[in-house]
Design a protein around this motif. Structure first.
Motif, PDB file in Angstrom:
ATOM      1  N   GLU A 121      33.339  42.948  37.192  1.00 11.48           N
ATOM      2  CA  GLU A 121      34.598  42.705  36.490  1.00 11.48           C
ATOM      3  C   GLU A 121      34.975  41.262  36.756  1.00 11.48           C
ATOM      4  O   GLU A 121      35.003  40.844  37.923  1.00 11.48           O
ATOM      5  CB  GLU A 121      35.701  43.579  37.088  1.00 11.48           C
ATOM      6  N   VAL A 122      35.267  40.518  35.713  1.00 14.19           N
ATOM      7  CA  VAL A 122      35.535  39.082  35.899  1.00 14.19           C
ATOM      8  C   VAL A 122      36.931  38.733  35.386  1.00 14.19           C
ATOM      9  O   VAL A 122      37.301  39.083  34.271  1.00 14.19           O
ATOM     10  CB  VAL A 122      34.469  38.230  35.179  1.00 14.19           C
ATOM     11  N   ILE A 123      37.664  38.045  36.234  1.00 13.72           N
ATOM     12  CA  ILE A 123      38.992  37.573  35.839  1.00 13.72           C
ATOM     13  C   ILE A 123      38.943  36.050  35.814  1.00 13.72           C
ATOM     14  O   ILE A 123      38.637  35.416  36.820  1.00 13.72           O
ATOM     15  CB  ILE A 123      40.071  38.045  36.844  1.00 13.72           C
ATOM     16  N   VAL A 124      39.213  35.499  34.645  1.00 16.14           N
ATOM     17  CA  VAL A 124      39.207  34.042  34.513  1.00 16.14           C
ATOM     18  C   VAL A 124      40.644  33.532  34.558  1.00 16.14           C
ATOM     19  O   VAL A 124      41.513  34.061  33.873  1.00 16.14           O
ATOM     20  CB  VAL A 124      38.551  33.629  33.169  1.00 16.14           C
ATOM     21  N   VAL A 125      40.851  32.526  35.389  1.00 11.84           N
ATOM     22  CA  VAL A 125      42.154  31.858  35.423  1.00 11.84           C
ATOM     23  C   VAL A 125      41.926  30.409  35.039  1.00 11.84           C
ATOM     24  O   VAL A 125      41.058  29.747  35.613  1.00 11.84           O
ATOM     25  CB  VAL A 125      42.768  31.960  36.843  1.00 11.84           C
ATOM     26  N   ASP A 126      42.660  29.935  34.039  1.00  7.06           N
ATOM     27  CA  ASP A 126      42.458  28.557  33.578  1.00  7.06           C
ATOM     28  C   ASP A 126      43.775  28.021  33.019  1.00  7.06           C
ATOM     29  O   ASP A 126      44.544  28.776  32.435  1.00  7.06           O
ATOM     30  CB  ASP A 126      41.386  28.537  32.475  1.00  7.06           C
ATOM     31  N   ASN A 127      44.018  26.725  33.234  1.00  6.31           N
ATOM     32  CA  ASN A 127      45.235  26.144  32.629  1.00  6.31           C
ATOM     33  C   ASN A 127      44.898  25.422  31.325  1.00  6.31           C
ATOM     34  O   ASN A 127      45.763  24.829  30.696  1.00  6.31           O
ATOM     35  CB  ASN A 127      45.948  25.186  33.607  1.00  6.31           C
ATOM     36  N   VAL A 136      34.736  31.189  26.435  1.00  7.00           N
ATOM     37  CA  VAL A 136      34.631  32.577  26.930  1.00  7.00           C
ATOM     38  C   VAL A 136      34.941  33.593  25.837  1.00  7.00           C
ATOM     39  O   VAL A 136      35.069  34.781  26.107  1.00  7.00           O
ATOM     40  CB  VAL A 136      35.565  32.825  28.144  1.00  7.00           C
ATOM     41  N   GLU A 137      35.021  33.126  24.576  1.00  5.11           N
ATOM     42  CA  GLU A 137      35.442  34.031  23.496  1.00  5.11           C
ATOM     43  C   GLU A 137      34.490  35.225  23.344  1.00  5.11           C
ATOM     44  O   GLU A 137      34.879  36.286  22.884  1.00  5.11           O
ATOM     45  CB  GLU A 137      35.595  33.284  22.172  1.00  5.11           C
ATOM     46  N   GLN A 138      33.221  35.031  23.767  1.00  5.99           N
ATOM     47  CA  GLN A 138      32.236  36.124  23.648  1.00  5.99           C
ATOM     48  C   GLN A 138      32.620  37.337  24.484  1.00  5.99           C
ATOM     49  O   GLN A 138      32.109  38.420  24.277  1.00  5.99           O
ATOM     50  CB  GLN A 138      30.829  35.637  24.026  1.00  5.99           C
ATOM     51  N   TRP A 139      33.551  37.159  25.436  1.00  2.88           N
ATOM     52  CA  TRP A 139      33.926  38.273  26.319  1.00  2.88           C
ATOM     53  C   TRP A 139      35.342  38.792  26.045  1.00  2.88           C
ATOM     54  O   TRP A 139      35.727  39.821  26.619  1.00  2.88           O
ATOM     55  CB  TRP A 139      33.834  37.832  27.790  1.00  2.88           C
ATOM     56  N   ILE A 140      36.091  38.094  25.229  1.00  2.00           N
ATOM     57  CA  ILE A 140      37.488  38.496  25.043  1.00  2.00           C
ATOM     58  C   ILE A 140      37.542  39.904  24.448  1.00  2.00           C
ATOM     59  O   ILE A 140      36.877  40.205  23.460  1.00  2.00           O
ATOM     60  CB  ILE A 140      38.262  37.441  24.203  1.00  2.00           C
ATOM     61  N   GLY A 141      38.302  40.765  25.104  1.00  2.00           N
ATOM     62  CA  GLY A 141      38.409  42.164  24.657  1.00  2.00           C
ATOM     63  C   GLY A 141      37.456  43.089  25.403  1.00  2.00           C
ATOM     64  O   GLY A 141      37.598  44.313  25.332  1.00  2.00           O
ATOM     65  N   HIS A 142      36.477  42.535  26.120  1.00  3.33           N
ATOM     66  CA  HIS A 142      35.529  43.391  26.865  1.00  3.33           C
ATOM     67  C   HIS A 142      36.264  44.059  28.033  1.00  3.33           C
ATOM     68  O   HIS A 142      37.102  43.425  28.685  1.00  3.33           O
ATOM     69  CB  HIS A 142      34.372  42.538  27.392  1.00  3.33           C
ATOM     70  N   GLU A 143      35.918  45.322  28.288  1.00  6.41           N
ATOM     71  CA  GLU A 143      36.658  46.068  29.321  1.00  6.41           C
ATOM     72  C   GLU A 143      36.492  45.475  30.733  1.00  6.41           C
ATOM     73  O   GLU A 143      37.328  45.710  31.606  1.00  6.41           O
ATOM     74  CB  GLU A 143      36.249  47.541  29.323  1.00  6.41           C
ATOM     75  N   ASN A 144      35.430  44.705  30.952  1.00  9.51           N
ATOM     76  CA  ASN A 144      35.228  44.111  32.284  1.00  9.51           C
ATOM     77  C   ASN A 144      35.816  42.714  32.409  1.00  9.51           C
ATOM     78  O   ASN A 144      35.619  42.047  33.424  1.00  9.51           O
ATOM     79  CB  ASN A 144      33.725  44.001  32.597  1.00  9.51           C
ATOM     80  N   PHE A 145      36.471  42.248  31.338  1.00 12.99           N
ATOM     81  CA  PHE A 145      36.871  40.836  31.316  1.00 12.99           C
ATOM     82  C   PHE A 145      38.377  40.666  31.136  1.00 12.99           C
ATOM     83  O   PHE A 145      39.015  41.393  30.387  1.00 12.99           O
ATOM     84  CB  PHE A 145      36.145  40.136  30.156  1.00 12.99           C
ATOM     85  N   GLU A 146      38.908  39.683  31.834  1.00 13.60           N
ATOM     86  CA  GLU A 146      40.332  39.365  31.676  1.00 13.60           C
ATOM     87  C   GLU A 146      40.520  37.850  31.730  1.00 13.60           C
ATOM     88  O   GLU A 146      39.928  37.181  32.571  1.00 13.60           O
ATOM     89  CB  GLU A 146      41.103  40.025  32.816  1.00 13.60           C
ATOM     90  N   LEU A 147      41.341  37.339  30.821  1.00 13.20           N
ATOM     91  CA  LEU A 147      41.603  35.892  30.778  1.00 13.20           C
ATOM     92  C   LEU A 147      43.083  35.658  31.055  1.00 13.20           C
ATOM     93  O   LEU A 147      43.945  36.199  30.357  1.00 13.20           O
ATOM     94  CB  LEU A 147      41.231  35.348  29.391  1.00 13.20           C
TER      95      LEU A 147
END
Ligand SMILES: O=C(O)[C@H]1O[C@H](OP(=O)(O)OP(=O)(O)OC[C@H]2O[C@@H](n3ccc(=O)[nH]c3=O)[C@H](O)[C@@H]2O)[C@H](O)[C@@H](O)[C@@H]1O
Length: 416
Positions: A121-127, A136-147
């Protein structure tokens, strides 16, 4: 589902076209016929006007209905399941919650791909100062991904098992643009990430840099070298910022008994570098692709060693998984002068750019090449991608980026 939506769209378009056509036909043929059968009278005129009005109303109604249907279609389209790259299945014992700060940036986004594909599970934090959602658009909406749009200069409260702390501008023109912010990101931001790691008992990897060695007087640079840094020069916000980040990391590790990792990253290149990155790889490739002058700063006799981004990501993951706590150099030891590098790019891209020496950059490190014995011994890691292969992939990427840029530029100028 996609096909049926397309069919519906086609039907709507045909309906709209037919109703418009019938209206036009009526106005032309219908009106003429009225005139040819009857003698033209004011009653006929009234009749035509009335009929036209009714038809206009019908058309208006049809247009409103079509608009409503289009809105419904848009909503339906958002429900179409997105096709994601296939990720491994990990059971709850093996699956980790991993935070990547700066995960929408150039290196961060490639690391995110790697961790996602492994099944974590990956959580991306970015300003989004230098990072982009597109990375990271390829992962947006994936259940293991959070932006999460967040600046790590402010504290963050989440539960994670591991933290890869990559957030910071890395290109000299970017980090020099707002030096105070660069220092804050590397000091306050690092304190926040170390504090978070301590609170939730997470393992934390800090992305440091070859710049901690400054303009080195030992060559190649081993991790035991303390560096040669100008504390008040234009690069100080970054290299001193990263040195403090390392100091903070070991202070927390000692005082709080934490698990820390420090990667000293050497020059890295590859797809997803920003068009305006300003570093030598992107500058030279873009200049060559556009037949512009290739700008070598200073004599061009200064050296760098370039590593492809996938090699770096493999090194970062291996370091996190190891139990080694001291700093580790991650870089490609194949060294080139910047003059040689300009020629390599020119030959690879083709075209008719000329190579020109322009003003030198203040405090530019003159020689840089990693000693990677530690990474080889401890992580069993060394770079695999040759400069030619890596550059070819990067040139292809920038070629596409240029096309995309020109296309959107033309579109926006049409719009204006
Ligand atoms: O690429 C990286 O990963 C590293 O890039 C920078 O370090 P630097 O080596 O100064 O990066 P560049 O701006 O790419 O410069 C490399 C050399 O090329 C020269 N250069 C750069 C750009 C250009 O158009 N022409 C040119 O001759 C520079 O003067 C320098 O000697 C960052 O400071 C590092 O943190 C980072 O790890």
């Amino acid at each position: 589902m996609i096909q049926s939506i397309w069919k519906m769209k086609k039907v709507l378009a045909i309906l709209l076209a037919l109703s418009t056509l019938s209206f036009i036909v009526y106005l032309t043929i219908g009106r003429k016929n009225v005139g040819s059968i009857h003698k033209y009278t004011s009653t006929d005129d009234l009749y035509v006007k009335e009929k036209t009005k009714l038809l206009k109303n019908d058309l208006q109604e049809a247009a409103t209905k079509i608009q409503e249907l289009e809105e419904k279609l848009e909503i339906l389209e958002t429900r179409i399941p997105k096709k994601y790259p296939e990720v491994k299945f990990l059971n709850y014992l093996k699956k980790k919650r991993i935070l990547v700060t700066g995960g929408a940036g150039f290196v961060g986004s490639h690391l995110v791909d790697n961790l996602m594909l492994q099944g974590h599970e990956v959580i991306v934090v970015d300003n989004f100062f230098t990072g982009r959602k597109r990375n990271v658009e390829q992962w947006i909406g994936h259940e293991n991904f959070e932006l999460i749009h967040h600046d790590i200069v402010n504290p963050l409260f989440i539960e994670v098992d591991e933290i890869y702390h990559l957030a910071s501008p890395a290109s000299p023109p970017h980090y020099m643009q707002n030096p105070v912010k660069t220092i804050k990101t590397n000091t306050l931001g690092t304190i926040n990430m170390l504090g978070l790691a301590r609170r939730v008992n997470a393992k934390v990897l800090i992305a440091s840099t070859s710049e901690v060695y400054g303009d080195p007087d030992i060559h190649p640079q081993p991790e035991t070298y303390w560096g040669h840094v100008n504390p008040i020069g234009p690069r100080a916000c970054y290299d001193e910022g990263k040195r403090v980040a390392e100091t903070l990391t070991y202070a927390y590790a000692k005082q709080e008994n934490m698990q820390v990792r420090v990667a000293r990253i050497f020059n890295t290149y590859g797809p997803r570098m920003h068009m305006n990155d300003g570093r030598v790889v992107s500058n030279f490739i873009l200049q060559a692709l556009q037949n512009e002058v290739i700008t070598v700063y200073g004599s061009g006799e200064q050296t760098r060693s370039f590593q492809y981004v996938s090699d770096l990501v493999d090194g970062l993951v291996a370091l996190m998984e190891s139990n080694y706590t001291l700093p580790v150099n991650l870089g490609n030891p194949v060294e080139h002068t910047i003059n040689e590098f300009a020629t390599i790019i020119k030959q690879l891209v083709g075209g008719h750019s000329t190579i020109k020496n322009v003003a030198e950059v203040e405090d530019d490190p003159q020689r840089r090449r990693p000693d990677i014995s530690r990474a080889k011994n401890i992580l069993n890691w060394e770079p695999k991608v040759s400069l030619n292969v890596g550059l070819q992939k990067t040139v292809n990427y920038f070629r596409k980026e240029l096309k995309r840029f020109k296309h959107s530029h033309n579109k926006s100028s049409n719009f204006l």
